[in-house]
Scaffold this motif. Structure first.
Motif, PDB file in Angstrom:
ATOM      1  N   PRO A 245       1.020  -3.533  -4.968  1.00  0.00           N
ATOM      2  CA  PRO A 245       1.776  -3.152  -3.768  1.00  0.00           C
ATOM      3  C   PRO A 245       2.365  -1.760  -3.943  1.00  0.00           C
ATOM      4  O   PRO A 245       2.795  -1.399  -5.037  1.00  0.00           O
ATOM      5  CB  PRO A 245       2.856  -4.239  -3.668  1.00  0.00           C
ATOM      6  N   SER A 246       2.356  -0.971  -2.868  1.00  0.00           N
ATOM      7  CA  SER A 246       2.722   0.443  -2.966  1.00  0.00           C
ATOM      8  C   SER A 246       4.220   0.684  -3.068  1.00  0.00           C
ATOM      9  O   SER A 246       4.650   1.791  -3.402  1.00  0.00           O
ATOM     10  CB  SER A 246       2.173   1.200  -1.748  1.00  0.00           C
ATOM     11  N   SER A 247       5.029  -0.329  -2.755  1.00  0.00           N
ATOM     12  CA  SER A 247       6.477  -0.150  -2.789  1.00  0.00           C
ATOM     13  C   SER A 247       7.147  -1.500  -2.995  1.00  0.00           C
ATOM     14  O   SER A 247       6.516  -2.558  -2.873  1.00  0.00           O
ATOM     15  CB  SER A 247       6.972   0.473  -1.480  1.00  0.00           C
ATOM     16  N   ALA A 248       8.448  -1.453  -3.282  1.00  0.00           N
ATOM     17  CA  ALA A 248       9.210  -2.692  -3.437  1.00  0.00           C
ATOM     18  C   ALA A 248       9.237  -3.464  -2.126  1.00  0.00           C
ATOM     19  O   ALA A 248       9.216  -4.698  -2.119  1.00  0.00           O
ATOM     20  CB  ALA A 248      10.631  -2.367  -3.887  1.00  0.00           C
ATOM     21  N   GLY A 249       9.247  -2.738  -1.000  1.00  0.00           N
ATOM     22  CA  GLY A 249       9.238  -3.395   0.300  1.00  0.00           C
ATOM     23  C   GLY A 249       7.962  -4.169   0.548  1.00  0.00           C
ATOM     24  O   GLY A 249       7.994  -5.301   1.047  1.00  0.00           O
ATOM     25  N   VAL A 250       6.833  -3.563   0.201  1.00  0.00           N
ATOM     26  CA  VAL A 250       5.551  -4.253   0.364  1.00  0.00           C
ATOM     27  C   VAL A 250       5.476  -5.446  -0.579  1.00  0.00           C
ATOM     28  O   VAL A 250       5.036  -6.534  -0.202  1.00  0.00           O
ATOM     29  CB  VAL A 250       4.368  -3.290   0.121  1.00  0.00           C
ATOM     30  N   ALA A 251       5.920  -5.263  -1.821  1.00  0.00           N
ATOM     31  CA  ALA A 251       5.900  -6.358  -2.798  1.00  0.00           C
ATOM     32  C   ALA A 251       6.726  -7.530  -2.299  1.00  0.00           C
ATOM     33  O   ALA A 251       6.334  -8.697  -2.430  1.00  0.00           O
ATOM     34  CB  ALA A 251       6.420  -5.866  -4.143  1.00  0.00           C
ATOM     35  N   SER A 252       7.884  -7.239  -1.718  1.00  0.00           N
ATOM     36  CA  SER A 252       8.742  -8.300  -1.196  1.00  0.00           C
ATOM     37  C   SER A 252       8.073  -9.014  -0.031  1.00  0.00           C
ATOM     38  O   SER A 252       8.141 -10.239   0.086  1.00  0.00           O
ATOM     39  CB  SER A 252      10.079  -7.713  -0.752  1.00  0.00           C
ATOM     40  N   PHE A 253       7.387  -8.234   0.814  1.00  0.00           N
ATOM     41  CA  PHE A 253       6.763  -8.840   1.988  1.00  0.00           C
ATOM     42  C   PHE A 253       5.601  -9.756   1.602  1.00  0.00           C
ATOM     43  O   PHE A 253       5.450 -10.843   2.151  1.00  0.00           O
ATOM     44  CB  PHE A 253       6.275  -7.765   2.959  1.00  0.00           C
ATOM     45  N   VAL A 254       4.747  -9.315   0.673  1.00  0.00           N
ATOM     46  CA  VAL A 254       3.582 -10.134   0.317  1.00  0.00           C
ATOM     47  C   VAL A 254       3.973 -11.314  -0.565  1.00  0.00           C
ATOM     48  O   VAL A 254       3.195 -12.258  -0.710  1.00  0.00           O
ATOM     49  CB  VAL A 254       2.469  -9.295  -0.350  1.00  0.00           C
ATOM     50  N   GLY A 255       5.186 -11.282  -1.143  1.00  0.00           N
ATOM     51  CA  GLY A 255       5.691 -12.454  -1.832  1.00  0.00           C
ATOM     52  C   GLY A 255       5.613 -12.382  -3.337  1.00  0.00           C
ATOM     53  O   GLY A 255       4.726 -11.745  -3.916  1.00  0.00           O
ATOM     54  N   ALA A 256       6.553 -13.080  -3.976  1.00  0.00           N
ATOM     55  CA  ALA A 256       6.600 -13.112  -5.440  1.00  0.00           C
ATOM     56  C   ALA A 256       5.401 -13.839  -6.035  1.00  0.00           C
ATOM     57  O   ALA A 256       5.058 -13.642  -7.200  1.00  0.00           O
ATOM     58  CB  ALA A 256       7.900 -13.777  -5.897  1.00  0.00           C
ATOM     59  N   ASP A 257       4.762 -14.701  -5.226  1.00  0.00           N
ATOM     60  CA  ASP A 257       3.601 -15.443  -5.728  1.00  0.00           C
ATOM     61  C   ASP A 257       2.294 -14.726  -5.419  1.00  0.00           C
ATOM     62  O   ASP A 257       1.236 -15.338  -5.345  1.00  0.00           O
ATOM     63  CB  ASP A 257       3.573 -16.853  -5.126  1.00  0.00           C
ATOM     64  N   ARG A 258       2.361 -13.401  -5.268  1.00  0.00           N
ATOM     65  CA  ARG A 258       1.151 -12.647  -4.918  1.00  0.00           C
ATOM     66  C   ARG A 258       0.075 -12.751  -5.996  1.00  0.00           C
ATOM     67  O   ARG A 258      -1.114 -12.600  -5.709  1.00  0.00           O
ATOM     68  CB  ARG A 258       1.494 -11.187  -4.639  1.00  0.00           C
ATOM     69  N   GLY A 259       0.486 -13.012  -7.252  1.00  0.00           N
ATOM     70  CA  GLY A 259      -0.505 -13.176  -8.314  1.00  0.00           C
ATOM     71  C   GLY A 259      -1.390 -14.385  -8.066  1.00  0.00           C
ATOM     72  O   GLY A 259      -2.601 -14.341  -8.300  1.00  0.00           O
ATOM     73  N   ILE A 260      -0.806 -15.473  -7.566  1.00  0.00           N
ATOM     74  CA  ILE A 260      -1.593 -16.657  -7.233  1.00  0.00           C
ATOM     75  C   ILE A 260      -2.489 -16.365  -6.038  1.00  0.00           C
ATOM     76  O   ILE A 260      -3.664 -16.761  -6.006  1.00  0.00           O
ATOM     77  CB  ILE A 260      -0.655 -17.847  -6.911  1.00  0.00           C
ATOM     78  N   ARG A 261      -1.945 -15.640  -5.059  1.00  0.00           N
ATOM     79  CA  ARG A 261      -2.749 -15.298  -3.887  1.00  0.00           C
ATOM     80  C   ARG A 261      -3.944 -14.427  -4.279  1.00  0.00           C
ATOM     81  O   ARG A 261      -5.023 -14.534  -3.711  1.00  0.00           O
ATOM     82  CB  ARG A 261      -1.896 -14.566  -2.845  1.00  0.00           C
ATOM     83  N   ARG A 262      -3.738 -13.551  -5.283  1.00  0.00           N
ATOM     84  CA  ARG A 262      -4.835 -12.673  -5.699  1.00  0.00           C
ATOM     85  C   ARG A 262      -6.002 -13.475  -6.263  1.00  0.00           C
ATOM     86  O   ARG A 262      -7.166 -13.097  -6.099  1.00  0.00           O
ATOM     87  CB  ARG A 262      -4.342 -11.654  -6.736  1.00  0.00           C
ATOM     88  N   LEU A 263      -5.695 -14.599  -6.928  1.00  0.00           N
ATOM     89  CA  LEU A 263      -6.776 -15.433  -7.449  1.00  0.00           C
ATOM     90  C   LEU A 263      -7.685 -15.926  -6.329  1.00  0.00           C
ATOM     91  O   LEU A 263      -8.887 -16.102  -6.516  1.00  0.00           O
ATOM     92  CB  LEU A 263      -6.197 -16.640  -8.206  1.00  0.00           C
ATOM     93  N   ALA A 264      -7.103 -16.137  -5.136  1.00  0.00           N
ATOM     94  CA  ALA A 264      -7.871 -16.669  -4.010  1.00  0.00           C
ATOM     95  C   ALA A 264      -8.824 -15.645  -3.415  1.00  0.00           C
ATOM     96  O   ALA A 264      -9.707 -16.008  -2.627  1.00  0.00           O
ATOM     97  CB  ALA A 264      -6.929 -17.194  -2.930  1.00  0.00           C
ATOM     98  N   VAL A 265      -8.668 -14.373  -3.758  1.00  0.00           N
ATOM     99  CA  VAL A 265      -9.575 -13.349  -3.233  1.00  0.00           C
ATOM    100  C   VAL A 265     -10.347 -12.655  -4.353  1.00  0.00           C
ATOM    101  O   VAL A 265     -10.980 -11.629  -4.142  1.00  0.00           O
ATOM    102  CB  VAL A 265      -8.813 -12.307  -2.383  1.00  0.00           C
ATOM    103  N   THR A 266     -10.289 -13.234  -5.569  1.00  0.00           N
ATOM    104  CA  THR A 266     -11.033 -12.675  -6.697  1.00  0.00           C
ATOM    105  C   THR A 266     -12.199 -13.594  -7.045  1.00  0.00           C
ATOM    106  O   THR A 266     -11.997 -14.764  -7.374  1.00  0.00           O
ATOM    107  CB  THR A 266     -10.122 -12.526  -7.939  1.00  0.00           C
ATOM    108  N   PRO A 267     -13.445 -13.117  -6.963  1.00  0.00           N
ATOM    109  CA  PRO A 267     -14.607 -13.977  -7.226  1.00  0.00           C
ATOM    110  C   PRO A 267     -14.644 -14.465  -8.671  1.00  0.00           C
ATOM    111  O   PRO A 267     -14.195 -13.771  -9.593  1.00  0.00           O
ATOM    112  CB  PRO A 267     -15.805 -13.048  -6.934  1.00  0.00           C
ATOM    113  N   VAL A 268     -15.193 -15.654  -8.871  1.00  0.00           N
ATOM    114  CA  VAL A 268     -15.336 -16.172 -10.239  1.00  0.00           C
ATOM    115  C   VAL A 268     -16.240 -15.261 -11.070  1.00  0.00           C
ATOM    116  O   VAL A 268     -16.120 -15.215 -12.299  1.00  0.00           O
ATOM    117  CB  VAL A 268     -15.896 -17.613 -10.251  1.00  0.00           C
ATOM    118  N   ARG A 269     -17.097 -14.530 -10.414  1.00  0.00           N
ATOM    119  CA  ARG A 269     -17.994 -13.609 -11.138  1.00  0.00           C
ATOM    120  C   ARG A 269     -17.198 -12.620 -11.988  1.00  0.00           C
ATOM    121  O   ARG A 269     -17.682 -12.148 -13.031  1.00  0.00           O
ATOM    122  CB  ARG A 269     -18.864 -12.829 -10.141  1.00  0.00           C
TER     123      ARG A 269
END
Length: 333
Positions: A245-269
């Motif tokens: 996230p480009s700023s603290a504001g963006v990080a706050s908006f996308v959520g503290a659990d963004r690491g889990i969300r990233r797994l959902a858009v990262t291919p197993v490959r």
């Protein structure tokens, strides 16, 4: 500009770029709905506009099809300035899907879908053929649903009809203003999945407004995060947005659990390792088309340290918990 543009080589295509250059909207009372907003939407991609209420998302969407006139700036559709087009004619070539669908209650489903093609002068046989084609495309049997009225359909079915109507004249661009928010969570998930399959087939240029970060991450090729006044905070693919996230504001908006969300858009490959002769029955499995979220969920279900990745039922490698956690963030696009 026709609904389907013709390139210099004479071939047709079904998507076009959208360029917003220093676009703004200020109302007579001085309220700034959108500041100087610039964005390049690539042809054939689904771009999501997301941000807090009142940040100008829907205003931007409505300026693209001139339901709201911009105060300043330039909007180009397929390289052409939309402010030089007749707004009524322009809107007939832009698909528009809204939260509550907006179907005409006194018209049957077939007539609803055929509204814009009729306005464009299509003959009745062509309108009927297109209507039936689109009903099949959105998963509704034409023989069963064509002659029903909107009140005879469920909310999810009406939303599908709304998408079909927006696609009826084969527009270059599809605008969607919180299209799935009015249906229940289970139906919303199914609609999102079906919409992804539909977009993979039709490849339209889509601009979608949503308040739901999970929906944005699931559907978007790129996500534009806005702040109050229509200020663009970050514009990036989902995985990049979640990992950097480009700023603290963006990080706050996308959520503290963004690491889990990233797994959902990262291919197993991205975390695939050699299988070392393991058979599909030795560990839980996940398909090669899956995500790291799918892999981790499979591991946690049976308390396994790894999963076997399969393609057409055959093992092609493994993914371990440690590999998931060590997978680097994606490079900037």
């Amino acid at each position: 500009m026709d609904a389907t543009a013709i390139t210099d080589s004479g071939t047709s295509r079904s998507a076009a770029s959208i360029t917003l250059q220093d676009v703004g909207k200020t109302y007579p009372d001085g309220t700034v709905a959108v500041g100087d907003f610039s964005l390049e939407v690539r042809a054939g991609e689904l771009t999501v506009l997301i941000g807090p209420s009142g940040c100008g998302k829907s205003t931007i969407l409505r300026m693209i099809n001139r339901l709201i006139e911009p105060t300043r700036g330039t909007i180009l559709l397929d390289g052409q300035d939309i402010l030089k087009r007749n707004p009524v004619e322009l809107r007939r070539h832009i698909g528009y899907v809204i939260q509550n669908v907006g179907l005409f209650p006194h018209q049957k489903i077939g007539a609803n879908i055929g509204t814009v093609p009729k306005l464009l002068g299509w003959d009745s046989a062509r309108v009927k053929a297109r209507t039936e084609e689109l009903l099949e495309l959105v998963g509704l049997d034409p023989a069963k649903y064509r002659d029903r009225y909107p009140h005879e359909l469920s909310g999810g079915q009406r939303q599908r009809v709304g998408v079909a109507r927006a696609l009826a004249a084969d527009p270059l661009v599809l605008l969607m203003d919180e299209p799935f928010s009015a249906v229940d969570p289970i139906a919303r998930g199914r609609l999102q999945e079906e919409f992804l399959k539909l977009q993979a087939e039709v490849r339209k240029t889509i601009v979608m407004v949503t308040h739901d970060i999970d929906e944005a991450v699931r559907l978007g090729d790129r996500i534009a995060v806005l702040a109050e006044g229509g200020k663009l905070q970050q514009f990036a693919p989902p995985a990049e947005l979640l990992s950097r996230p480009s700023s603290a504001g963006v990080a706050s908006f996308v959520g503290a659990d963004r690491g889990i969300r990233r797994l959902a858009v990262t291919p197993v490959r991205d975390a695939l390792q050699p299988s070392d002769g393991l058979q599909a029955g030795d560990r839980p499995t996940v398909d090669i088309t899956g995500t790291l979220h799918d892999a981790l969920a499979a591991m946690l279900t049976v308390d396994s340290a790894e999963v076997i990745v399969v393609e057409d039922g055959r093992p092609v490698g493994t993914v371990s918990r440690s590999a998931i956690f060590d997978t680097p963030a994606p490079a900037e696009a």
